[in-house]
Design a protein around this motif. Structure first.
Motif, mmCIF file in Angstrom:
data_model
loop_
_atom_site.group_PDB
_atom_site.id
_atom_site.type_symbol
_atom_site.label_atom_id
_atom_site.label_comp_id
_atom_site.label_asym_id
_atom_site.label_seq_id
_atom_site.Cartn_x
_atom_site.Cartn_y
_atom_site.Cartn_z
ATOM 1 N N VAL A 206 0.827 -1.207 0.000
ATOM 2 C CA VAL A 206 0.000 0.000 0.000
ATOM 3 C C VAL A 206 0.864 1.261 0.000
ATOM 4 C CG1 VAL A 206 -1.878 -1.199 1.177
ATOM 5 C CG2 VAL A 206 -0.193 0.076 2.526
ATOM 6 N N LEU A 207 2.152 1.119 0.304
ATOM 7 C CA LEU A 207 3.050 2.270 0.342
ATOM 8 C C LEU A 207 3.867 2.415 -0.940
ATOM 9 C CD1 LEU A 207 4.489 1.827 3.963
ATOM 10 C CD2 LEU A 207 2.580 3.283 3.232
ATOM 11 N N ARG A 208 3.596 1.600 -1.953
ATOM 12 C CA ARG A 208 4.477 1.584 -3.127
ATOM 13 C C ARG A 208 4.573 2.950 -3.791
ATOM 14 N NH1 ARG A 208 3.019 -2.806 -7.195
ATOM 15 N NH2 ARG A 208 4.600 -1.724 -8.401
ATOM 16 N N ASP A 209 3.498 3.737 -3.780
ATOM 17 C CA ASP A 209 3.540 5.048 -4.431
ATOM 18 C C ASP A 209 4.405 6.055 -3.673
ATOM 19 O OD1 ASP A 209 1.920 4.151 -6.452
ATOM 20 O OD2 ASP A 209 0.067 4.909 -5.553
ATOM 21 N N THR A 210 4.751 5.729 -2.435
ATOM 22 C CA THR A 210 5.592 6.645 -1.657
ATOM 23 C C THR A 210 7.070 6.244 -1.692
ATOM 24 O OG1 THR A 210 5.425 5.402 0.436
ATOM 25 C CG2 THR A 210 3.646 6.957 -0.074
ATOM 26 N N LEU A 211 7.370 5.094 -2.299
ATOM 27 C CA LEU A 211 8.751 4.617 -2.313
ATOM 28 C C LEU A 211 9.580 5.365 -3.356
ATOM 29 C CD1 LEU A 211 8.140 0.763 -2.054
ATOM 30 C CD2 LEU A 211 8.704 2.363 -0.220
ATOM 31 N N PHE A 216 12.289 0.789 -8.129
ATOM 32 C CA PHE A 216 11.598 0.062 -9.185
ATOM 33 C C PHE A 216 12.475 -0.181 -10.410
ATOM 34 C CE2 PHE A 216 8.451 2.080 -6.529
ATOM 35 C CZ PHE A 216 7.567 1.041 -6.291
ATOM 36 N N THR A 217 13.761 0.126 -10.301
ATOM 37 C CA THR A 217 14.690 -0.151 -11.394
ATOM 38 C C THR A 217 15.917 -0.866 -10.838
ATOM 39 O OG1 THR A 217 15.888 1.954 -11.179
ATOM 40 C CG2 THR A 217 13.956 1.922 -12.631
ATOM 41 N N ASP A 321 16.313 11.060 -17.247
ATOM 42 C CA ASP A 321 16.121 10.824 -15.813
ATOM 43 C C ASP A 321 15.163 9.658 -15.612
ATOM 44 O OD1 ASP A 321 15.790 10.860 -13.097
ATOM 45 O OD2 ASP A 321 15.064 12.923 -12.969
ATOM 46 N N VAL A 322 15.734 8.484 -15.383
ATOM 47 C CA VAL A 322 14.926 7.266 -15.249
ATOM 48 C C VAL A 322 13.950 7.368 -14.081
ATOM 49 C CG1 VAL A 322 15.066 4.780 -14.829
ATOM 50 C CG2 VAL A 322 16.760 5.884 -16.289
ATOM 51 N N THR A 323 14.284 8.148 -13.064
ATOM 52 C CA THR A 323 13.401 8.243 -11.890
ATOM 53 C C THR A 323 12.076 8.914 -12.218
ATOM 54 O OG1 THR A 323 14.338 10.360 -11.126
ATOM 55 C CG2 THR A 323 15.403 8.332 -10.368
ATOM 56 N N THR A 324 11.953 9.560 -13.384
ATOM 57 C CA THR A 324 10.679 10.172 -13.778
ATOM 58 C C THR A 324 9.804 9.214 -14.580
ATOM 59 O OG1 THR A 324 11.470 11.085 -15.897
ATOM 60 C CG2 THR A 324 11.847 12.408 -13.906
ATOM 61 N N TRP A 325 10.333 8.071 -14.970
ATOM 62 C CA TRP A 325 9.580 7.137 -15.805
ATOM 63 C C TRP A 325 8.555 6.371 -14.974
ATOM 64 C CZ3 TRP A 325 13.800 4.263 -19.177
ATOM 65 C CH2 TRP A 325 14.557 5.217 -19.860
ATOM 66 N N ARG A 326 7.428 6.030 -15.601
ATOM 67 C CA ARG A 326 6.411 5.204 -14.975
ATOM 68 C C ARG A 326 5.913 4.191 -16.004
ATOM 69 N NH1 ARG A 326 8.555 7.624 -11.669
ATOM 70 N NH2 ARG A 326 7.733 8.944 -9.995
ATOM 71 N N TRP A 327 5.535 2.997 -15.549
ATOM 72 C CA TRP A 327 5.084 1.949 -16.453
ATOM 73 C C TRP A 327 4.116 1.042 -15.697
ATOM 74 C CZ3 TRP A 327 9.772 2.915 -14.483
ATOM 75 C CH2 TRP A 327 10.296 2.035 -13.523
ATOM 76 N N SER A 328 3.170 0.470 -16.434
ATOM 77 C CA SER A 328 2.177 -0.420 -15.821
ATOM 78 C C SER A 328 1.520 -1.258 -16.882
ATOM 79 C CB SER A 328 1.124 0.396 -15.050
ATOM 80 O OG SER A 328 0.441 1.273 -15.932
ATOM 81 N N PHE A 329 1.000 -2.428 -16.462
ATOM 82 C CA PHE A 329 0.208 -3.269 -17.353
ATOM 83 C C PHE A 329 -1.160 -2.616 -17.558
ATOM 84 C CE2 PHE A 329 3.051 -6.486 -15.429
ATOM 85 C CZ PHE A 329 3.572 -7.049 -16.586
#
Length: 330
Positions: A206-211, A216-217, A321-329
């Motif tokens: 539940v905290l993944r969005d705050t990590l 995630f890389t 800047d890889v830290t700005t990337w987001r990805w999802s199924f």
């Protein structure tokens, strides 16, 4: 209290400081201004160990560097590209690097009997030759492709230095984001997917969005990849000789039919670098001689059967800047 083990180091540092301020040392520095540094950096030789990559550069330089041209090797590193270009008889050849690797490249050039390379210690953004350049050689390729300043550096050099019709080697890049399954020994599940004795970390999900985005890389070795689940297809391509700032996509939707069933552990970023339609090298993890680390965009594990379709959405606000990337199924 000072650590006794540090005393010899401190004494040596004090001695070096005193020697540097002796008048004689200033004279010696002026006499030896072209000499390499006594302490040499560790060369990054993974690219040199990739025979396909080295051969592609060699053949491209033989094809496109001509006698009488002005050539610049950007970020020369250990100097391989400049040394190869020197044999083609350019009128002027600059090897540019801001790091101490320049001393290594100069030292190697001398011991190869090459004296026609002008070594310039500066950042490429501040490099100002007296005339326009016919060929820009480079390997401004980070482990995440764009994180070493590939696009802003090369576009700046192109617009500032390159003659009309000049060449950038390599100039074209095909970029891949491919679903992969890792070998079991290389897997690193998210903390909420790990099964540990007496402690349940599933609540962390539940905290993944705050990590931190860095969580995630990770970089993996090519041999850590068990298989690609799909036939690789470029997510997008770019040509440094014609690219305009701001023209690259910031959002991607990928659809891939599964040809090898398995588990998706993440998306691997790899690329193919082209000099022309015939000459290229790539960082595909399945290639036998691949030795360059590849970036893994981690996902929760998910199994796919053959003929299923993997659908993904990616956001790439800042390519560098890889830290700005987001990805999802999807």
């Amino acid at each position: 209290m000072a650590n006794l083990r540090d005393l010899p180091r401190q004494a040596w540092g004090d001695l070096q400081s005193r020697l540097r301020h002796l008048p004689l040392m200033g004279t010696l520095r002026n006499m030896l201004v072209e000499a390499p540094e006594l302490s040499s950096p560790a060369p990054r030789d993974s690219g040199l160990g990739d025979a396909e990559r080295v051969e592609a550069y060699q053949r491209a330089i033989e094809r496109y560097v001509k006698p009488g041209q002005v050539v610049v090797d950007v970020g020369t590193g250990t100097g391989l590209r400049a040394l190869l270009a020197s044999k083609r008889g350019p009128r002027k050849l600059y090897a540019v690097d801001a790091s101490r690797n320049l001393d290594t490249a100069r030292w190697v050039a001398r011991r190869n009997g090459l004296s026609d390379i002008k070594f310039v210690r500066t950042d490429s953004a501040r490099f100002r030759p007296a005339e326009r350049v016919d060929v820009l050689l480079h390997e401004q390729l980070g482990d995440a492709l764009f994180d070493a300043g590939l696009i802003p550096r090369l576009l700046g050099l192109r617009d500032r230095l390159l003659v009309n019709g000049g060449r950038i080697l390599p100039n074209r890049f095909e970029v891949f984001f491919e679903p992969v399954q890792l070998r079991e020994e290389a897997r690193l599940p998210f903390i909420w997917n790990q099964r540990l004795p007496d402690v349940d970390f599933s609540c962390m999900q539940v905290l993944r969005d705050t990590l931190s985005p860095a969580y995630f890389t990770r970089f993996v070795r090519p041999q850590d990849v068990e298989r690609l689940l799909c036939h690789p297809e470029p997510a997008f391509a770019l040509d440094l000789e014609t690219l305009r700032a701001g023209s690259l996509p910031h959002r991607l939707r990928l659809e891939r039919p599964v040809v090898h069933e398995g588990r998706v552990d993440g998306l691997c970023l790899f690329y193919r670098a082209r000099f022309d339609s015939e000459l290229s090298f790539d960082t595909f993890p399945e290639r036998r001689q691949a030795c360059t680390p590849v970036l893994l965009l981690r996902t929760d594990p998910r199994d796919f059967a053959r003929y299923e379709t993997i659908r993904l959405e990616m956001s790439l606000p800042e390519l560098s800047d890889v830290t700005t990337w987001r990805w999802s199924f999807l």
